[in-house]
Design a protein around this motif. Structure first.
Motif, PDB file in Angstrom:
ATOM      1  N   THR A 432       0.822  -1.219   0.000  1.00  0.00           N
ATOM      2  CA  THR A 432       0.000   0.000   0.000  1.00  0.00           C
ATOM      3  C   THR A 432       0.855   1.268   0.000  1.00  0.00           C
ATOM      4  O   THR A 432       0.522   2.248  -0.694  1.00  0.00           O
ATOM      5  CB  THR A 432      -0.920   0.006   1.231  1.00  0.00           C
ATOM      6  N   ALA A 433       1.939   1.244   0.759  1.00  0.00           N
ATOM      7  CA  ALA A 433       2.804   2.427   0.866  1.00  0.00           C
ATOM      8  C   ALA A 433       4.244   2.032   0.581  1.00  0.00           C
ATOM      9  O   ALA A 433       5.083   1.970   1.490  1.00  0.00           O
ATOM     10  CB  ALA A 433       2.680   3.067   2.249  1.00  0.00           C
ATOM     11  N   PRO A 434       4.587   1.750  -0.679  1.00  0.00           N
ATOM     12  CA  PRO A 434       5.968   1.365  -1.003  1.00  0.00           C
ATOM     13  C   PRO A 434       6.904   2.564  -0.907  1.00  0.00           C
ATOM     14  O   PRO A 434       6.468   3.732  -0.893  1.00  0.00           O
ATOM     15  CB  PRO A 434       5.845   0.857  -2.449  1.00  0.00           C
ATOM     16  N   SER A 447      -1.946   8.526  -3.283  1.00  0.00           N
ATOM     17  CA  SER A 447      -2.111   7.230  -2.617  1.00  0.00           C
ATOM     18  C   SER A 447      -2.206   7.320  -1.102  1.00  0.00           C
ATOM     19  O   SER A 447      -2.870   6.492  -0.474  1.00  0.00           O
ATOM     20  CB  SER A 447      -0.933   6.305  -2.984  1.00  0.00           C
ATOM     21  N   LEU A 448      -1.533   8.267  -0.480  1.00  0.00           N
ATOM     22  CA  LEU A 448      -1.450   8.307   0.975  1.00  0.00           C
ATOM     23  C   LEU A 448      -2.576   9.155   1.551  1.00  0.00           C
ATOM     24  O   LEU A 448      -2.977  10.164   0.957  1.00  0.00           O
ATOM     25  CB  LEU A 448      -0.090   8.870   1.410  1.00  0.00           C
ATOM     26  N   GLY A 449      -3.075   8.702   2.726  1.00  0.00           N
ATOM     27  CA  GLY A 449      -4.161   9.427   3.369  1.00  0.00           C
ATOM     28  C   GLY A 449      -4.262   9.082   4.835  1.00  0.00           C
ATOM     29  O   GLY A 449      -3.313   8.582   5.464  1.00  0.00           O
ATOM     30  N   THR A 498       6.415   7.047   7.033  1.00  0.00           N
ATOM     31  CA  THR A 498       5.168   6.982   6.259  1.00  0.00           C
ATOM     32  C   THR A 498       4.060   7.769   6.931  1.00  0.00           C
ATOM     33  O   THR A 498       3.248   8.431   6.265  1.00  0.00           O
ATOM     34  CB  THR A 498       4.747   5.504   6.097  1.00  0.00           C
ATOM     35  N   ALA A 499       4.000   7.691   8.261  1.00  0.00           N
ATOM     36  CA  ALA A 499       2.958   8.413   8.989  1.00  0.00           C
ATOM     37  C   ALA A 499       3.111   9.922   8.826  1.00  0.00           C
ATOM     38  O   ALA A 499       2.115  10.641   8.625  1.00  0.00           O
ATOM     39  CB  ALA A 499       3.001   8.019  10.463  1.00  0.00           C
ATOM     40  N   ALA A 520       9.521  16.630   8.893  1.00  0.00           N
ATOM     41  CA  ALA A 520       9.302  15.926  10.157  1.00  0.00           C
ATOM     42  C   ALA A 520       9.959  14.547  10.150  1.00  0.00           C
ATOM     43  O   ALA A 520      10.476  14.089  11.183  1.00  0.00           O
ATOM     44  CB  ALA A 520       7.795  15.789  10.414  1.00  0.00           C
ATOM     45  N   ALA A 521       9.977  13.883   9.003  1.00  0.00           N
ATOM     46  CA  ALA A 521      10.613  12.562   8.929  1.00  0.00           C
ATOM     47  C   ALA A 521      12.112  12.667   9.163  1.00  0.00           C
ATOM     48  O   ALA A 521      12.704  11.840   9.881  1.00  0.00           O
ATOM     49  CB  ALA A 521      10.320  11.935   7.571  1.00  0.00           C
ATOM     50  N   THR A 522      12.748  13.673   8.578  1.00  0.00           N
ATOM     51  CA  THR A 522      14.196  13.844   8.789  1.00  0.00           C
ATOM     52  C   THR A 522      14.505  14.115  10.256  1.00  0.00           C
ATOM     53  O   THR A 522      15.460  13.566  10.829  1.00  0.00           O
ATOM     54  CB  THR A 522      14.713  14.992   7.912  1.00  0.00           C
ATOM     55  N   ILE A 523      13.703  14.967  10.876  1.00  0.00           N
ATOM     56  CA  ILE A 523      13.892  15.252  12.302  1.00  0.00           C
ATOM     57  C   ILE A 523      13.679  13.981  13.131  1.00  0.00           C
ATOM     58  O   ILE A 523      14.412  13.715  14.102  1.00  0.00           O
ATOM     59  CB  ILE A 523      12.942  16.382  12.742  1.00  0.00           C
TER      60      ILE A 523
END
Length: 617
Positions: A432-434, A447-449, A498-499, A520-523
């Protein structure tokens, strides 16, 4: 063994005399060597000129007796063991009763085929009348049973009596099938009741005679030849085969008749699978009767197997029959719509897990079989009943539930069910989230939600529970748990990434949300690296692993910052990412410098003592 009149010779005496002579020979050789040495010594001494003296008279000196050497130990006499006689096995066809059994089975088969011909082929050709054919088949079957009972009581008549009685009972069963299917004189339900009585009488006779072959011949003969009368696989045939499954079950109570369990179950399961595989049933009402038949077979197989396992916990065949009878219900879902298939699978899963929870005294192999069938049914329900984007959330939620049940109830089987759902849910999440969706702005927006955000958070928690309860249940030791924690941390970091990206795209629906999510992912990556490094300082036993993970995450965060974020992020998000990552690097470096300074100071103090504040840290 000595013959009469001949004196026997003791071999031990002969051995002792041989040892004495050997010892005397060694003593004489020793004396000869000493004399040779003495003669050589005398020859080397100069002798004075002898004066004429009167010849002395020789004097006799008796020899000094010497103690004889100890005799050699006598070798005990041990008779040579004779090899056992070679057993020559007879060929199988020459063994007692083999030929008679083969001929008896062949006779049963041929006679039952003749009964079917009487009931079907004679009707097709118009020979005799229907009443005469049915009555003749019934009388012939009764005569065979009576003759078999008479023959069984005579010497050597067991094989023949069993064959005759089995032929008669199976013939009577087929006669009832013909009455319902060929001539339509009885309703199928009433005919099944009569057939149940006939099969029950045959099984009772087999129990009375203590003969599993009698029950096998009755069950096999009726099951193999009944499709000829019904002209293929029909619902009526499935009903008559189910009657065989039910009627022959009491014979297994208290007896190790494993082959009977296989013979009474496989025909109805095979008939159900063939009927389910037939095309054209999706829009016909027969599919509901087929579903009811599959449910009855599965339910009776479950209950009867549990009863047998309570009396004999080593009965692996009964455990196999639990799985076998559940197969038709597992595969019948394609005949119904999505909701119907989901409800069928959920009902089967509920029945299996209820039996697993209620029957705690069952052996381990039976509980594994119940949990395995329930897992397959629940997986089927989750995959069919949920959409593609919702499937990871449902699967991972079920996984977390079973992992918690397994950890709290100390049940490794429940934990294994949760582990299966964790793996399947993890693969569904990656589908679903490659990774390529996370780095492409347009794919992420499309795709993401919100569902992906929830699935990511549930995945992180489920992976944590997976490793935590594996450690609690002693499936992982302290040494082997560290690599699993590292792997779990990487999966959790992917879920958090992913979140954050999914949350940004779900909240804004624009590229700004995508950029904010990656910031935010990098942090989060750098925060995880800092936490790993600090954890390694606090726990010496995890120091090497935590240091490797922390440095690896630091390198990954910096690579993402300079290779991806620098080109993708813009404005305030780029500044924020660099500032926070830099501050976290300074924090980690300062913490390491302080720790090593305190350690150096502690080494310099007397007796290697450290300060109270350092010890507390």
């Amino acid at each position: 063994m000595s013959t009469p009149g001949t004196p026997s010779i003791d071999p031990r005496l002969v051995a002792q005399l041989s040892g004495d002579f050997s010892a005397l020979g060694q003593q004489m050789r020793h004396v000869g060597e000493n004399l040779a040495v003495l003669q050589a010594q005398l020859a080397s001494i100069p002798q004075p000129q002898p004066q004429p003296q009167p010849q002395p008279q020789p004097m006799y000196r008796p020899p000094v007796p010497q103690a004889p050497p100890p005799p050699a130990p006598a070798v005990p006499y041990r008779p040579v063991p004779t090899p056992p006689p070679r057993v020559v096995r007879e060929p199988w066809w020459q063994r007692d009763g083999v030929i008679s059994r083969v001929l008896a089975v062949a006779g049963v088969a041929v006679t039952l085929i003749g009964v079917v011909m009487l009931l079907v082929l004679a009707a097709q050709a118009g020979f005799f009348g229907p009443e005469l054919r049915v009555v003749a088949g019934g009388l012939f079957s009764a005569g065979l049973v009576y003759t078999g009972a008479r023959v069984f009581g005579r010497p050597g008549g067991r094989v023949g009596g069993i064959a005759l009685a089995a032929t008669g009972i199976a013939g009577a069963y087929l006669d009832v099938v013909a009455v319902a299917v060929v001539y339509h004189w009885l309703l199928p339900v009433l005919a099944m009741v009569v057939a149940l009585g006939i099969a029950g009488a045959g099984v009772a006779l087999a129990v009375r005679w203590g003969s599993q072959p009698l029950a096998l011949l009755v069950v096999t003969g009726a099951a193999v030849l009944a499709p000829v009368l019904t002209e293929g696989i029909t619902l009526t045939l499935i009903g008559f085969l189910f009657v065989i499954q039910v009627a022959s079950f009491p014979a297994q109570l208290g007896r190790d008749w494993l082959y009977l369990g296989i013979a009474r179950t496989c025909p109805v399961v095979i008939a159900l699978l063939i009927a389910i595989a037939s095309s054209g049933l999706s829009d016909r009402p027969e599919r509901f009767w087929l579903l009811a038949s599959a449910a009855l077979v599965a339910l009776f197989g479950l209950v009867s197997s549990i009863i047998l396992l309570r009396s004999n916990s080593r009965d692996v065949t009964a455990t196999a029959l639990i799985v076998t009878t559940a197969v038709p219900t597992l595969v019948i879902g394609h005949l119904f719509d999505r909701l119907g298939s989901t409800l069928i699978a959920l009902a089967l899963a509920a029945a299996m897990f209820a039996a697993f929870a209620a029957a705690r005294t069952l052996p381990r192999h039976a509980r594994i079989a119940l949990a395995g069938v329930g897992t397959l049914a629940l997986l089927e329900a989750c995959l069919i009943g949920s959409s593609e984007d919702l499937a990871p959330l449902v699967l991972l939620g079920v996984a977390a539930l079973f992992l918690t049940i397994g950890g709290q109830a100390d049940s490794r089987i429940a934990y294994a069910v949760g582990a299966v759902f964790t793996v399947v849910g993890g693969f569904a999440f990656v589908i679903t989230a490659p990774p390529f969706v996370l780095v492409d702005e347009y794919s992420a927006l499309d795709s993401l939600g919100v569902t992906t955000v929830l699935s990511s958070l549930v995945l992180a928690g489920t992976v944590f529970l997976f490793v935590w309860y594996a450690h609690t249940l002693k499936l992982l030791s302290d040494t082997t748990a560290q690599p699993w924690w590292v792997l779990a941390g990487l999966v959790i970091l992917y879920a958090v990434t992913t979140a954050t990206v999914s949350a940004g795209t779900a909240l804004t629906g624009t590229s700004a949300g995508f950029i904010a999510g990656h910031c935010a992912a990098t942090i989060a990556w750098m925060a995880a690296a800092t936490a790993a490094l600090v954890f390694g300082l606090a726990r010496r036993d995890y120091a090497h692993t935590a240091l490797g993970v922390g440095l690896g995450l630091t390198a990954a965060a910096l690579a993402k910052l300079f290779l991806f974020d620098l080109a993708t992020l813009d404005g305030l998000f780029r500044v924020l990412a660099f500032l926070v990552v830099g501050l976290l690097l300074l924090l980690a470096g300062t913490r390491y410098a302080r720790e090593f300074a305190e350690r150096e100071a502690g080494r310099g103090m007397p007796n290697g003592s450290v300060s109270a504040g350092s010890a507390e840290r």
